[in-house]
Scaffold this motif. Sequence first.
Motif, PDB file in Angstrom:
ATOM      1  N   LEU A   1       0.846  -1.212   0.075  1.00  0.00           N
ATOM      2  CA  LEU A   1      -0.029  -0.102  -0.138  1.00  0.00           C
ATOM      3  C   LEU A   1       0.716   1.344   0.117  1.00  0.00           C
ATOM      4  N   LYS A   2       1.844   1.352   0.862  1.00  0.00           N
ATOM      5  CA  LYS A   2       2.734   2.417   0.909  1.00  0.00           C
ATOM      6  C   LYS A   2       3.551   2.737  -0.563  1.00  0.00           C
ATOM      7  N   LEU A   3       3.843   1.491  -1.039  1.00  0.00           N
ATOM      8  CA  LEU A   3       4.538   1.558  -2.281  1.00  0.00           C
ATOM      9  C   LEU A   3       3.640   2.078  -3.469  1.00  0.00           C
ATOM     10  N   GLU A   4       2.510   1.550  -3.330  1.00  0.00           N
ATOM     11  CA  GLU A   4       1.462   1.951  -4.416  1.00  0.00           C
ATOM     12  C   GLU A   4       0.954   3.539  -4.225  1.00  0.00           C
ATOM     13  N   GLU A   5       1.186   3.930  -2.923  1.00  0.00           N
ATOM     14  CA  GLU A   5       0.705   5.625  -2.829  1.00  0.00           C
ATOM     15  C   GLU A   5       2.076   6.261  -3.145  1.00  0.00           C
ATOM     16  N   LYS A   6       3.195   5.600  -3.009  1.00  0.00           N
ATOM     17  CA  LYS A   6       4.362   6.239  -3.403  1.00  0.00           C
ATOM     18  C   LYS A   6       4.511   6.529  -4.992  1.00  0.00           C
ATOM     19  N   ILE A   7       4.050   5.493  -5.653  1.00  0.00           N
ATOM     20  CA  ILE A   7       4.035   5.470  -7.216  1.00  0.00           C
ATOM     21  C   ILE A   7       2.931   6.203  -7.580  1.00  0.00           C
ATOM     22  N   THR A   8       2.029   6.355  -6.882  1.00  0.00           N
ATOM     23  CA  THR A   8       0.733   7.308  -7.528  1.00  0.00           C
ATOM     24  C   THR A   8       1.470   8.696  -7.180  1.00  0.00           C
TER      25      THR A   8
END
Length: 103
Positions: free
Chosen positions: A4-11
């Motif tokens: 989730l943290k990585l996806e937020e960072k990607i976004t």
Amino acid sequence: EKNLKLEEKITMLQQQNEELKARIEQNTVITRQLSEENANLQEYVEKEVEEKKKLSRTNEELLWKLQEGDAVSPVKLPPTSPTSFYRCSSGNSSPAKVRTLRR
């Protein structure tokens, strides 16, 4: 949770990337406009320089004719006679204009 943290960072990074692309595009447009304006100004300056050279040559020619006339003619003009002077007044969008002024 790590995903989730990585996806937020990607976004977040994708949004930053889009913003930077938009800024690059805007800067490219501004750069093109400034380049065109610069080219126009250079052309205008070249025309002004040529006009100045032309006026200089005309002035030299008139001075030479005046001196030759004084050397040949025994009669001199009185100092109160009208004399022409050439003056350069430049506008914002056109080459120099020549006006004749009387004293």
